[in-house]
Design a protein around this motif. Structure first.
Motif, PDB file in Angstrom:
ATOM      1  N   GLY A  17      25.001  78.435  72.888  1.00 21.57           N
ATOM      2  CA  GLY A  17      24.949  78.041  74.297  1.00 21.57           C
ATOM      3  C   GLY A  17      26.323  77.723  74.850  1.00 21.57           C
ATOM      4  O   GLY A  17      26.661  78.106  75.974  1.00 21.57           O
ATOM      5  N   ALA A  18      27.146  77.037  74.052  1.00 22.37           N
ATOM      6  CA  ALA A  18      28.510  76.719  74.486  1.00 22.37           C
ATOM      7  C   ALA A  18      29.322  78.001  74.667  1.00 22.37           C
ATOM      8  O   ALA A  18      30.069  78.140  75.649  1.00 22.37           O
ATOM      9  CB  ALA A  18      29.185  75.802  73.467  1.00 22.37           C
ATOM     10  N   LEU A  19      29.169  78.943  73.742  1.00 19.76           N
ATOM     11  CA  LEU A  19      29.884  80.215  73.860  1.00 19.76           C
ATOM     12  C   LEU A  19      29.454  80.974  75.116  1.00 19.76           C
ATOM     13  O   LEU A  19      30.299  81.415  75.906  1.00 19.76           O
ATOM     14  CB  LEU A  19      29.653  81.087  72.620  1.00 19.76           C
ATOM     15  CG  LEU A  19      30.237  82.509  72.704  1.00 19.76           C
ATOM     16  CD1 LEU A  19      31.762  82.465  72.674  1.00 19.76           C
ATOM     17  CD2 LEU A  19      29.691  83.386  71.602  1.00 19.76           C
ATOM     18  N   ILE A  23      31.696  81.766  78.369  1.00 13.73           N
ATOM     19  CA  ILE A  23      31.951  83.118  78.879  1.00 13.73           C
ATOM     20  C   ILE A  23      31.643  83.185  80.366  1.00 13.73           C
ATOM     21  O   ILE A  23      32.410  83.742  81.149  1.00 13.73           O
ATOM     22  CB  ILE A  23      31.127  84.162  78.088  1.00 13.73           C
ATOM     23  CG1 ILE A  23      31.673  84.303  76.674  1.00 13.73           C
ATOM     24  CG2 ILE A  23      31.133  85.514  78.805  1.00 13.73           C
ATOM     25  CD1 ILE A  23      30.791  85.131  75.751  1.00 13.73           C
ATOM     26  N   THR A  24      30.530  82.609  80.769  1.00 16.35           N
ATOM     27  CA  THR A  24      30.140  82.621  82.183  1.00 16.35           C
ATOM     28  C   THR A  24      31.170  81.897  83.038  1.00 16.35           C
ATOM     29  O   THR A  24      31.606  82.412  84.079  1.00 16.35           O
ATOM     30  CB  THR A  24      28.755  81.977  82.371  1.00 16.35           C
ATOM     31  OG1 THR A  24      27.799  82.715  81.610  1.00 16.35           O
ATOM     32  CG2 THR A  24      28.342  81.956  83.835  1.00 16.35           C
ATOM     33  N   VAL A  25      31.583  80.717  82.614  1.00 15.03           N
ATOM     34  CA  VAL A  25      32.532  79.924  83.404  1.00 15.03           C
ATOM     35  C   VAL A  25      33.905  80.597  83.451  1.00 15.03           C
ATOM     36  O   VAL A  25      34.535  80.672  84.510  1.00 15.03           O
ATOM     37  CB  VAL A  25      32.621  78.482  82.849  1.00 15.03           C
ATOM     38  CG1 VAL A  25      33.751  77.710  83.494  1.00 15.03           C
ATOM     39  CG2 VAL A  25      31.293  77.762  83.061  1.00 15.03           C
ATOM     40  N   VAL A  26      34.368  81.121  82.311  1.00 15.36           N
ATOM     41  CA  VAL A  26      35.674  81.790  82.288  1.00 15.36           C
ATOM     42  C   VAL A  26      35.635  83.055  83.144  1.00 15.36           C
ATOM     43  O   VAL A  26      36.558  83.317  83.922  1.00 15.36           O
ATOM     44  CB  VAL A  26      36.115  82.101  80.837  1.00 15.36           C
ATOM     45  CG1 VAL A  26      37.309  83.036  80.810  1.00 15.36           C
ATOM     46  CG2 VAL A  26      36.441  80.806  80.099  1.00 15.36           C
ATOM     47  N   ALA A  27      34.569  83.837  83.018  1.00 12.85           N
ATOM     48  CA  ALA A  27      34.445  85.046  83.831  1.00 12.85           C
ATOM     49  C   ALA A  27      34.394  84.689  85.317  1.00 12.85           C
ATOM     50  O   ALA A  27      35.006  85.365  86.143  1.00 12.85           O
ATOM     51  CB  ALA A  27      33.211  85.835  83.422  1.00 12.85           C
ATOM     52  N   TYR A  28      33.689  83.635  85.648  1.00 14.83           N
ATOM     53  CA  TYR A  28      33.627  83.165  87.031  1.00 14.83           C
ATOM     54  C   TYR A  28      35.017  82.780  87.529  1.00 14.83           C
ATOM     55  O   TYR A  28      35.413  83.140  88.632  1.00 14.83           O
ATOM     56  CB  TYR A  28      32.674  81.969  87.135  1.00 14.83           C
ATOM     57  CG  TYR A  28      32.816  81.175  88.411  1.00 14.83           C
ATOM     58  CD1 TYR A  28      32.264  81.641  89.594  1.00 14.83           C
ATOM     59  CD2 TYR A  28      33.511  79.974  88.430  1.00 14.83           C
ATOM     60  CE1 TYR A  28      32.409  80.926  90.772  1.00 14.83           C
ATOM     61  CE2 TYR A  28      33.652  79.251  89.590  1.00 14.83           C
ATOM     62  CZ  TYR A  28      33.102  79.728  90.766  1.00 14.83           C
ATOM     63  OH  TYR A  28      33.256  79.028  91.927  1.00 14.83           O
ATOM     64  N   ALA A  29      35.778  82.063  86.699  1.00 12.71           N
ATOM     65  CA  ALA A  29      37.094  81.586  87.109  1.00 12.71           C
ATOM     66  C   ALA A  29      38.125  82.703  87.158  1.00 12.71           C
ATOM     67  O   ALA A  29      39.014  82.700  88.021  1.00 12.71           O
ATOM     68  CB  ALA A  29      37.566  80.488  86.148  1.00 12.71           C
ATOM     69  N   LEU A  78      14.783  79.934  67.430  1.00 11.67           N
ATOM     70  CA  LEU A  78      15.194  78.635  67.951  1.00 11.67           C
ATOM     71  C   LEU A  78      16.667  78.650  68.368  1.00 11.67           C
ATOM     72  O   LEU A  78      17.025  78.127  69.429  1.00 11.67           O
ATOM     73  CB  LEU A  78      14.941  77.545  66.913  1.00 11.67           C
ATOM     74  CG  LEU A  78      15.032  76.099  67.379  1.00 11.67           C
ATOM     75  CD1 LEU A  78      14.109  75.831  68.554  1.00 11.67           C
ATOM     76  CD2 LEU A  78      14.698  75.163  66.234  1.00 11.67           C
ATOM     77  N   THR A  79      17.497  79.299  67.566  1.00 10.50           N
ATOM     78  CA  THR A  79      18.920  79.429  67.906  1.00 10.50           C
ATOM     79  C   THR A  79      19.082  80.175  69.227  1.00 10.50           C
ATOM     80  O   THR A  79      19.800  79.733  70.122  1.00 10.50           O
ATOM     81  CB  THR A  79      19.668  80.168  66.780  1.00 10.50           C
ATOM     82  OG1 THR A  79      19.552  79.402  65.586  1.00 10.50           O
ATOM     83  CG2 THR A  79      21.125  80.382  67.124  1.00 10.50           C
ATOM     84  N   ILE A  86      20.691  77.105  77.546  1.00  8.37           N
ATOM     85  CA  ILE A  86      21.930  76.477  78.021  1.00  8.37           C
ATOM     86  C   ILE A  86      22.660  77.413  78.974  1.00  8.37           C
ATOM     87  O   ILE A  86      23.099  77.016  80.058  1.00  8.37           O
ATOM     88  CB  ILE A  86      22.826  76.072  76.839  1.00  8.37           C
ATOM     89  CG1 ILE A  86      22.186  74.924  76.061  1.00  8.37           C
ATOM     90  CG2 ILE A  86      24.238  75.694  77.315  1.00  8.37           C
ATOM     91  CD1 ILE A  86      22.849  74.637  74.726  1.00  8.37           C
ATOM     92  N   SER A  87      22.785  78.669  78.584  1.00  8.61           N
ATOM     93  CA  SER A  87      23.471  79.657  79.411  1.00  8.61           C
ATOM     94  C   SER A  87      22.772  79.835  80.762  1.00  8.61           C
ATOM     95  O   SER A  87      23.421  79.911  81.808  1.00  8.61           O
ATOM     96  CB  SER A  87      23.529  80.997  78.678  1.00  8.61           C
ATOM     97  OG  SER A  87      24.100  81.987  79.480  1.00  8.61           O
ATOM     98  N   THR A  88      21.452  79.871  80.730  1.00  6.77           N
ATOM     99  CA  THR A  88      20.673  80.026  81.955  1.00  6.77           C
ATOM    100  C   THR A  88      20.860  78.826  82.876  1.00  6.77           C
ATOM    101  O   THR A  88      21.040  78.980  84.090  1.00  6.77           O
ATOM    102  CB  THR A  88      19.183  80.211  81.611  1.00  6.77           C
ATOM    103  OG1 THR A  88      19.048  81.381  80.801  1.00  6.77           O
ATOM    104  CG2 THR A  88      18.333  80.349  82.843  1.00  6.77           C
ATOM    105  N   LEU A  89      20.851  77.641  82.308  1.00  9.89           N
ATOM    106  CA  LEU A  89      21.053  76.427  83.100  1.00  9.89           C
ATOM    107  C   LEU A  89      22.435  76.423  83.754  1.00  9.89           C
ATOM    108  O   LEU A  89      22.571  76.110  84.943  1.00  9.89           O
ATOM    109  CB  LEU A  89      20.872  75.186  82.225  1.00  9.89           C
ATOM    110  CG  LEU A  89      21.113  73.840  82.909  1.00  9.89           C
ATOM    111  CD1 LEU A  89      20.083  73.618  84.015  1.00  9.89           C
ATOM    112  CD2 LEU A  89      21.068  72.714  81.903  1.00  9.89           C
TER     113      LEU A  89
END
Length: 176
Positions: A17-19, A23-29, A78-79, A86-89
């Motif tokens: 989820g952190a990864l 990725i989402t936040v870095v790509a956004y930025a 579960l993983t 997390i990524s979706t949130l």
């Protein structure tokens, strides 16, 4: 044993989820185009599968190299579930509350990319116009669409998880 399986899968799900969120936040930025880039998408799919497999391997290591089909699948699923949740949130919060304008930009970029692809397949103009109209009318980051996407990914990765679990299961010998 069951508790260690869940804690291992949870930990690897949090790492995943952190990864994915990173990725989402870095790509956004850096550049929104990265969020619709095919190679980034392929990397994400591979990363999800790899983290699921690592989770199964870690569970097997704690159980003397044994894991039933159910244990292997549970660890994988579960993983993936935790990582994708997390990524979706993060995506939901980012594109619905933090920067709604970015969601509109992404929608336009996605429509442009889809039109290019459909033209490459010589799609009739009326079908092209209908697809564009349908895409423009949808909010891909609405709660309903986010959950549909999450459900679709969970079905896909459940199938992959079943294959991984079948390949990695190892039952304890009957004489032990």
């Amino acid at each position: 044993m069951e508790k260690s399986l869940k804690s291992i899968a949870t930990n690897w799900g949090l790492f995943l989820g952190a990864l994915l969120a990173g990725i989402t936040v870095v790509a956004y930025a850096v550049n929104l185009d990265l969020l619709i880039n095919m190679w980034v998408g392929i990397f994400i799919l591979i990363a999800i599968i790899v983290f699921g497999i690592i989770s199964v391997v870690k569970v097997k290591q704690t159980q003397d190299s044994y894991a039933s089909f159910k244990e292997a699948f549970t660890a994988f699923f579960l993983t993936v579930l935790i990582g994708l949740a997390i990524s979706t949130l993060v995506s939901y919060l980012l594109f619905n509350f933090i920067d709604t304008g970015a969601a509109e930009v992404l929608k336009e970029k996605t429509i442009e990319r889809t039109v290019e692809m459909m033209k490459g397949f010589n799609t009739p103009a009326d079908a092209l116009a209908e697809t564009v109209e349908q895409m423009e009318s949808q909010n891909q980051y609405s709660l309903g669409n986010i959950f549909k996407g999450l459900a679709g990914y969970l079905v896909l990765f459940s199938i992959i998880g079943l294959i991984v679990a079948a390949a990695m299961k190892k039952s304890k010998p009957a004489n032990e």
